[in-house]
Design a protein around this motif. Structure first.
Motif, PDB file in Angstrom:
ATOM      1  N   SER A 285       0.836  -1.214   0.000  1.00 16.21           N
ATOM      2  CA  SER A 285       0.000   0.000   0.000  1.00 16.21           C
ATOM      3  C   SER A 285       0.862   1.252   0.000  1.00 16.21           C
ATOM      4  CB  SER A 285      -0.904  -0.010   1.244  1.00 16.21           C
ATOM      5  OG  SER A 285      -1.714  -1.152   1.245  1.00 16.21           O
TER       6      SER A 285
ATOM      7  N   ASN B  84       3.525   3.834  -2.525  1.00 14.35           N
ATOM      8  CA  ASN B  84       3.287   4.847  -3.562  1.00 14.35           C
ATOM      9  C   ASN B  84       2.344   4.348  -4.642  1.00 14.35           C
ATOM     10  OD1 ASN B  84       5.077   6.826  -2.505  1.00 14.35           O
ATOM     11  ND2 ASN B  84       6.804   5.651  -3.308  1.00 14.35           N
ATOM     12  N   ILE B  85       2.659   3.204  -5.194  1.00 14.71           N
ATOM     13  CA  ILE B  85       1.863   2.761  -6.343  1.00 14.71           C
ATOM     14  C   ILE B  85       0.576   2.076  -5.878  1.00 14.71           C
ATOM     15  CG2 ILE B  85       3.049   0.550  -6.789  1.00 14.71           C
ATOM     16  CD1 ILE B  85       2.405   2.968  -9.582  1.00 14.71           C
TER      17      ILE B  85
ATOM     18  N   ASN C  69      -0.136  -4.282   4.177  1.00 10.14           N
ATOM     19  CA  ASN C  69       1.290  -3.950   4.080  1.00 10.14           C
ATOM     20  C   ASN C  69       2.086  -4.995   4.855  1.00 10.14           C
ATOM     21  OD1 ASN C  69       0.768  -3.355   6.727  1.00 10.14           O
ATOM     22  ND2 ASN C  69       1.292  -1.177   6.589  1.00 10.14           N
ATOM     23  N   SER C  70       3.323  -4.693   5.205  1.00 13.39           N
ATOM     24  CA  SER C  70       4.098  -5.680   5.968  1.00 13.39           C
ATOM     25  C   SER C  70       3.957  -5.487   7.472  1.00 13.39           C
ATOM     26  CB  SER C  70       5.585  -5.611   5.583  1.00 13.39           C
ATOM     27  OG  SER C  70       6.202  -4.469   6.141  1.00 13.39           O
ATOM     28  N   ARG C  71       3.494  -4.284   7.883  1.00 13.98           N
ATOM     29  CA  ARG C  71       3.537  -3.957   9.316  1.00 13.98           C
ATOM     30  C   ARG C  71       2.209  -4.197  10.034  1.00 13.98           C
ATOM     31  NH1 ARG C  71       4.947   1.924   8.713  1.00 13.98           N
ATOM     32  NH2 ARG C  71       4.201   1.472   6.614  1.00 13.98           N
TER      33      ARG C  71
ATOM     34  N   ILE D 133       4.787  -4.486  -4.142  1.00 15.57           N
ATOM     35  CA  ILE D 133       5.778  -4.620  -3.072  1.00 15.57           C
ATOM     36  C   ILE D 133       7.174  -4.676  -3.691  1.00 15.57           C
ATOM     37  CG2 ILE D 133       4.174  -5.870  -1.560  1.00 15.57           C
ATOM     38  CD1 ILE D 133       5.485  -8.482  -2.505  1.00 15.57           C
TER      39      ILE D 133
ATOM     40  N   THR E 138       2.787  -5.068 -10.047  1.00 20.55           N
ATOM     41  CA  THR E 138       3.409  -3.776 -10.383  1.00 20.55           C
ATOM     42  C   THR E 138       4.933  -3.801 -10.225  1.00 20.55           C
ATOM     43  OG1 THR E 138       3.555  -2.668  -8.220  1.00 20.55           O
ATOM     44  CG2 THR E 138       1.375  -2.731  -9.270  1.00 20.55           C
TER      45      THR E 138
ATOM     46  N   ASN F 108       9.034  -4.166  -9.952  1.00 21.17           N
ATOM     47  CA  ASN F 108      10.249  -4.002 -10.740  1.00 21.17           C
ATOM     48  C   ASN F 108      11.426  -4.459  -9.907  1.00 21.17           C
ATOM     49  OD1 ASN F 108       9.252  -2.646 -13.178  1.00 21.17           O
ATOM     50  ND2 ASN F 108       8.700  -1.013 -11.769  1.00 21.17           N
TER      51      ASN F 108
ATOM     52  N   ARG G   9      17.995  -2.351  -4.226  1.00 21.20           N
ATOM     53  CA  ARG G   9      16.941  -2.387  -3.211  1.00 21.20           C
ATOM     54  C   ARG G   9      16.607  -3.830  -2.825  1.00 21.20           C
ATOM     55  NH1 ARG G   9      11.359  -0.948  -5.630  1.00 21.20           N
ATOM     56  NH2 ARG G   9      11.671  -3.060  -6.397  1.00 21.20           N
TER      57      ARG G   9
ATOM     58  N   PHE H 185       1.130  -1.562 -14.594  1.00 23.85           N
ATOM     59  CA  PHE H 185       1.422  -0.444 -13.689  1.00 23.85           C
ATOM     60  C   PHE H 185       2.910  -0.314 -13.338  1.00 23.85           C
ATOM     61  CE2 PHE H 185      -2.989  -1.480 -11.950  1.00 23.85           C
ATOM     62  CZ  PHE H 185      -3.633  -0.395 -12.506  1.00 23.85           C
TER      63      PHE H 185
ATOM     64  N   ILE I 293       4.962   3.037 -14.969  1.00 28.22           N
ATOM     65  CA  ILE I 293       4.474   4.425 -14.900  1.00 28.22           C
ATOM     66  C   ILE I 293       4.732   4.960 -13.493  1.00 28.22           C
ATOM     67  CG2 ILE I 293       2.083   3.653 -14.423  1.00 28.22           C
ATOM     68  CD1 ILE I 293       1.154   6.202 -16.007  1.00 28.22           C
TER      69      ILE I 293
ATOM     70  N   PHE J  76       4.198   6.812 -10.144  1.00 28.59           N
ATOM     71  CA  PHE J  76       2.892   6.830  -9.468  1.00 28.59           C
ATOM     72  C   PHE J  76       2.192   8.190  -9.581  1.00 28.59           C
ATOM     73  CE2 PHE J  76       3.514   9.061  -5.355  1.00 28.59           C
ATOM     74  CZ  PHE J  76       4.899   9.151  -5.289  1.00 28.59           C
TER      75      PHE J  76
END
Ligand SMILES: NC(=O)c1ccc[n+]([C@@H]2O[C@H](COP(=O)([O-])OP(=O)(O)OC[C@H]3O[C@@H](n4cnc5c(N)ncnc54)[C@H](OP(=O)(O)O)[C@@H]3O)[C@@H](O)[C@H]2O)c1
Length: 221
Positions: free
Chosen positions: A12, A14-15, A34-36, A71, A92, A94, A99, A130, A133, A135
């Motif tokens: 959840s 930026n994108i 999310n992860s948290r 993610i 989405t 990459n 990272r 997605f 592009i 965000f």
């Protein structure tokens, strides 16, 4: 085809949050994760409004008729498998080794990041979309219809899943250009001509509309 009403988000940031905002505007409910844990999404969910709620990743996967996985690629192994069986999953992701750490199959191109997700998920129908592009451009370039409507490349192996994604994109303000099967998603990965530049410079948050003809042309480079 039934209107798929709920989109579940694994990721959840930026994108993911940008797609969620467009989805709500297009008439969908969203379930964010999310992860948290869901508590960390309270501000986002409040901002998204009454058509959004937060859940665990498993809860979002269970709730979604359609799924968005957004993610870091290094986290693919944590995506819930069983609740996504048979579902359409928009990927989405990459691969950025700085990272994500080095992933041998991606470095030697024996797999793409979407193929790694598809392999992890087994029975889900992964569609790459997605990923190419920025965000802020995704938020700014959505249009109901018209000559300045932009298009997004999609790649996937399942025709029904690609049809579902095409309908989703239409509802959120984009046309779709079918780039082929999932392995053809390489044609709009980082380092390709179709990786983002056609929607404008990062410094111009309004973006530059890029219609289906523009996307087809850049995919063929
Ligand atoms: N930024 C862009 O413009 C853009 C555009 C297209 C594609 N992409 C790609 O899309 C992906 C997401 O990018 P982003 O910019 O949205 O990243 P981001 O802002 O850093 O958000 C990543 C999200 O993934 C979540 N996450 C991480 N590990 C997870 C796990 N194991 N289970 C569930 N959720 C997990 C994070 O949750 P926590 O915060 O709780 O850890 C966060 O919500 C990346 O692969 C990126 O390369 C980015």
């Amino acid at each position: 085809m039934l209107f798929m009403t709920t989109v579940g988000f694994i990721g959840s940031g930026n994108i993911g949050s940008t797609v969620a905002r467009l989805a709500i505007a297009g008439g969908y409910d969203v379930v964010m994760s999310n992860s948290r844990g869901p508590e960390a999404l309270a501000d986002l969910v409040a901002d998204l409004g009454p058509h959004a709620r937060a859940a665990t990743a498993t809860g979002a996967a269970e709730a979604g008729d359609l799924i968005v996985v957004s993610i870091p690629v290094k986290a693919i192994g944590a995506v819930p498998v069983a609740p996504l069986a048979g579902k359409t999953v928009m990927d989405t992701g990459n691969y950025y080794p700085q990272r994500d750490g080095a992933i041998a199959e991606l470095d030697d191109d024996s797999a793409s990041s979407s193929e790694l997700l598809a392999r992890h998920l087994g029975d889900a129908h992964v569609v790459k979309v997605f990923n190419n592009i920025f965000f802020k451009h995704l938020a700014a370039l959505a249009r109901p219809t018209g000559s300045d409507r932009s298009a997004l490349a999609i790649a996937g192996n399942d025709p029904a899943a690609k049809a579902a994604v095409t309908a989703f994109l239409d509802a959120i303000g984009y046309d779709a250009v079918d780039a082929g099967p999932l392995d053809a998603g390489r044609s709009f990965q980082p380092g390709t001509a179709a990786y983002g530049g056609m929607y404008g410079e990062f410094s111009n948050e309004a973006g530059t509309p890029a219609n289906s003809d523009v996307i087809r042309a850049v995919l063929s480079k």
